[in-house]
Design a protein around this motif. Structure first.
Motif, short mmCIF file in Angstrom:
data_model
loop_
_atom_site.label_atom_id
_atom_site.label_comp_id
_atom_site.label_asym_id
_atom_site.label_seq_id
_atom_site.Cartn_x
_atom_site.Cartn_y
_atom_site.Cartn_z
N GLN A 3 0.86 -1.17 0.00
CA GLN A 3 0.00 0.00 0.00
C GLN A 3 0.90 1.23 0.00
N THR A 103 -3.37 4.35 1.81
CA THR A 103 -4.05 3.97 3.04
C THR A 103 -5.29 4.81 3.30
N GLN B 37 -10.96 -5.10 0.67
CA GLN B 37 -10.77 -3.91 1.49
C GLN B 37 -11.14 -4.22 2.94
N GLN B 41 -8.69 0.46 5.68
CA GLN B 41 -7.58 0.29 4.74
C GLN B 41 -8.03 0.61 3.31
#
Lengths: 111, 115
Positions: A3, A103, B37, B41
């Motif tokens: 991420q 994020t 997901q 996040q």
């Protein structure tokens, strides 16, 4: 999974204020995207950036693709209550269009 | 249909059970993606189809997860022996070609809760 680092994590602002959020990556991307997600919905594309250094506007939104291709920022001017939501940056892989998301920044706008 | 459609919108299942999540992409879109997901996040990539074939399944967390797209349109994500850690929103997206700079459109997601 991977991420991207996005900041701030959350913002609480008054209607009419400007907002800025940014995103950094350890990897280079050729395309950066900014999405907004409302509760119970999937992400919706706001702005796409295709060239390093590019500055793109969409109404009250302005986004820039960093010159190193490892970062991007999003500005929202004159915020309104419907700007409330979660904003995600994403880097897009060139061959597959697969997205690596940040994020998220949760935005709350008070009247 | 007009957009990406996912069913069911919510699914509650017991630990150890098998579940199937369905995605109907936008008509004519050859590329289809599954993301997961977790709460708080961003979405994380699971698998990408170009037509009927899985072109990239590097995001599937383990062999309990499997996805198919037999006719190059509807896709099903299958999870065997579900665990509590599988609880998340599963998002599907489709795009016209998936070969560079094409916008992906997301469905509203399936919220999976494993109890």
């Amino acid at each position: 999974g991977q991420q991207l680092n996005q900041s701030p994590q959350s913002m609480f602002i008054q209607e009419g204020e400007d907002v800025s959020m940014n995103c950094t990556s350890s990897s280079i991307f050729n395309t950066w995207l900014w999405y907004k997600q409302d509760p119970g919905e999937g992400p919706v594309l706001l702005i796409a950036l295709y060239k390093a250094g590019e500055l793109t506007s969409n109404g009250r939104l302005t986004a820039q693709f960093g010159i190193t291709r490892k970062d991007s920022f999003l500005n929202i001017s004159a915020s309104i209550p419907s700007d409330v939501g979660i904003y995600f940056c994403a880097g897009q892989e060139p061959e597959t269009d697969k997205l690596i998301f940040g994020t998220g920044t949760r935005l709350q706008v008070f009247p | 249909g007009a957009g990406v459609s996912q069913t069911p919108s919510n699914k509650v299942t017991e630990k150890g059970k098998y579940v199937e999540l369905r995605c109907d992409p936008i008509s004519g879109h050859t590329a289809l993606y599954w993301y997961r997901q977790s709460l708080g996040q961003g979405p994380e990539f699971l698998i990408y189809f170009q037509g009927t074939g899985a072109a990239d399944d590097s995001g599937l967390p383990n062999d309990r997860f499997f996805a198919v797209r037999p006719e190059g349109s509807v896709s099903t994500l299958k999870i065997q022996r579900t665990e509590r850690g599988d609880s998340a929103v599963y998002l599907c997206a489709s795009s016209l070609m998936g070969q560079g700079n094409t916008e992906a459109f997301f469905g509203q997601g399936t919220r999976l809760t494993v109890v």
